[in-house]
Design an enzyme around this catalytic site. Structure first.
Site: not given
Ligand code: GRF
Length: 194
Positions: A20, A22, A147, A114, A97-98
């Site tokens: 978490g 982000n 998708e 990503h 995956i949605l």
């Molecule tokens: C990040 O590296 C993001 O790019 C990928 O999963 C990771 C999530 O990290 N899709 P966090 O849970 O936000 O720390």
């Protein structure tokens, strides 16, 4: 187009499965009065993960979804999204995956982050592969979700130069820092477009 005037903030949801970081940066950004977003809902498919603990501590509405049956899980998610009038879904380390049906329902309303410079290195273990291929640069990408995994239109990217001494771990650390900086900026950009 949503008018970004007045005091009303746009309700968004963040989907997580783990750490978490982000989520945290989006939350901090939402607290800025000029941000135009209201982080109204968190969806997680995992219970005792750092992201969920952060959400609870900060009293953000959080729904833990049992993913044993994907169809039922997505129906529940749709229900929470509409109840909360969510206008944008931000995937942040969400490991499910949605379905095509779900993605089409929220066309151009779901974005993902990503840890690579897409279209290179889609999928998992990006940092290991980047190092193995002796790339000069890596970075992160925020893109619309379609998708096909990690393939939707790119919204923003940020890159970092690799050092010879970089390991997957050190690169992951550098890229994550970029991710945390860029995600709120990309969200603002998308919000001004929807
Ligand atoms: C990040 O590296 C993001 O790019 C990928 O999963 C990771 C999530 O990290 N899709 P966090 O849970 O936000 O720390």
């Amino acid at each position: 187009m949503v008018k970004l005037t007045g005091k009303k903030k746009i309700p968004i949801a963040v989907f997580i499965s783990g750490r978490g970081s982000n989520l945290k940066s989006i939350y901090q950004f939402s607290k800025n009065k000029n941000s135009f977003i209201n982080l109204k809902l968190i969806i997680s498919d995992k219970l005792l993960v750092k992201g969920v603990l952060f959400a609870k501590k900060n009293k953000i509405k959080t729904k833990i979804i049992n993913y044993e049956n994907k169809n039922i899980a997505e129906k529940q998610i749709i229900n929470f999204l509409s109840k909360n009038n969510i206008k944008l879904i931000c995937l942040a380390g969400f490991m499910k995956i949605l379905s095509k049906k779900f993605v089409n329902r929220y066309k151009n309303k779901i974005i993902n982050i990503h840890p690579s410079l897409l279209p290179k290195y889609k999928g998992l273990n990006t940092h290991e592969r980047v190092i193995k291929m002796r790339e000069k640069y890596s970075g992160c990408t925020i893109h619309f979700v379609t998708e096909r995994i990690d393939s939707g239109k790119i919204i923003m990217q940020k890159k970092v130069r690799l050092k010879k001494s970089d390991t997957p771990k050190s690169l992951a650390r550098k890229v994550l820092k970029l991710e945390n900086e860029l995600y709120p900026v990309a969200i603002s950009k998308v919000i001004s477009m929807i």
